[in-house]
Enzyme design. Sequence first.
Site, short mmCIF file in Angstrom:
data_model
loop_
_atom_site.label_atom_id
_atom_site.label_comp_id
_atom_site.label_asym_id
_atom_site.label_seq_id
_atom_site.Cartn_x
_atom_site.Cartn_y
_atom_site.Cartn_z
N ASP A 64 -46.51 -100.07 97.09
CA ASP A 64 -46.67 -98.77 96.45
C ASP A 64 -47.38 -97.84 97.43
O ASP A 64 -48.52 -98.09 97.82
CB ASP A 64 -47.48 -98.93 95.16
CG ASP A 64 -47.43 -97.70 94.27
OD1 ASP A 64 -46.76 -96.71 94.65
OD2 ASP A 64 -48.06 -97.72 93.20
N ASP B 241 -41.18 -93.96 96.42
CA ASP B 241 -42.43 -94.40 97.04
C ASP B 241 -42.87 -95.81 96.66
O ASP B 241 -44.01 -96.19 96.90
CB ASP B 241 -43.55 -93.41 96.71
CG ASP B 241 -43.82 -93.31 95.21
OD1 ASP B 241 -43.01 -93.81 94.42
OD2 ASP B 241 -44.85 -92.71 94.84
N GLU B 242 -41.97 -96.60 96.08
CA GLU B 242 -42.35 -97.97 95.75
C GLU B 242 -41.13 -98.88 95.70
O GLU B 242 -40.02 -98.43 95.43
CB GLU B 242 -43.12 -98.05 94.43
CG GLU B 242 -42.32 -97.62 93.23
CD GLU B 242 -43.09 -97.81 91.93
OE1 GLU B 242 -43.68 -98.89 91.74
OE2 GLU B 242 -43.09 -96.88 91.11
#
Length: 364
Positions: free
Chosen positions: A18, A116-117
């Site tokens: 993350d 983003d993860e």
Amino acid sequence: MLIFPLINDTSRKIIHIDMDAFFASVEERDNPSLKGKPVIIGSDPRKTGGRGVVSTCNYEARKFGVHSAMSSKEAYERCPQAIFISGNYQKYRQVGMEVRDIFKKYTDLVEPMSIDEAYLDVTENKMGIKSAVKLAKMIQYDIWNDVHLTCSAGISYNKFLAKLASDFEKPKGLTLILPDQAQDFLKPLPIEKFHGVGKRSVEKLHALGVYTGEDLLSLSEISLIDMFGRFGYDLYRKARGINASPVKPDRVRKSIGSEKTYGKLLYNEADIKAEISKNVQRVVASLEKNKKVGKTIVLKVRYADFETLTKRMTLEEYTQDFQIIDQVAKAIFDTLEESVFGIRLLGVTVTTLENEHEAIYLDF
């Protein structure tokens, strides 16, 4: 008696990566003068008459209680010294792809959850390294060295626990949950921290006196299924650290949307926003029916001259909440330049979808 057998494969090695305050961190990276200052990605309420919504913010701004989906006006009231940046989502997507390329150096079993993860299954990996902790540290180093950003890593034997682990220590954290540690980790955890347990389910569990993982552990599978249907089966297993969901490489994300063409052109802002709300109502009804949540809201506007504009905003948290989606869609509309032409079509779409009870809800 168990309705469904308990199968707990503890041999897998799953990493959840993350990125730390991703959008804001990209801006800080590209403008070092922002470091140490509260940064908010969203419309500046001083320039929009108080309108707008926060997409995300850095950790400095979070110290003042600012969070994703908060109105820009409230964010400014909480943190008047914050620097508001409208955001460059094309740049963020490009950086996100650079990070994904790093993941692919280690394994092809990469499941992006958003820009983003991602989950990585490193049980078998391209490096031939058995230690998932070592691999996670190498990935963190590569992201910092190549992209100049930090991330947090969670490591465990399934996706549910790996995600909880990555949330445990941020920023720049690395947390490992071994099979014999899962119960000790889950028992004191507030039930609202269990990802995939939404607000309404939390309220229902609280009404039953269930506030922690240990409370949830005390309920039988049959009673949970009686109260929650199929989701009760998932809750029973979450409390025991069981999750068989595989890492699905490059899973295609679908979207749920609603748009309408108007025979009579729309000019009045109040009428336009009322129609946006109607579209949002239809989208939310479909999300609820299909048990989906999403984190990217897209607004489509077509004018009388057939010029069509599409703008989007990505939030940190998955949602199917009408108020949040409605607020974001209207905030996007407020960023559009005024046109002398009336509007002939409006559309609202929610993308980056996830199953309601598998979604991530913030916060070896």
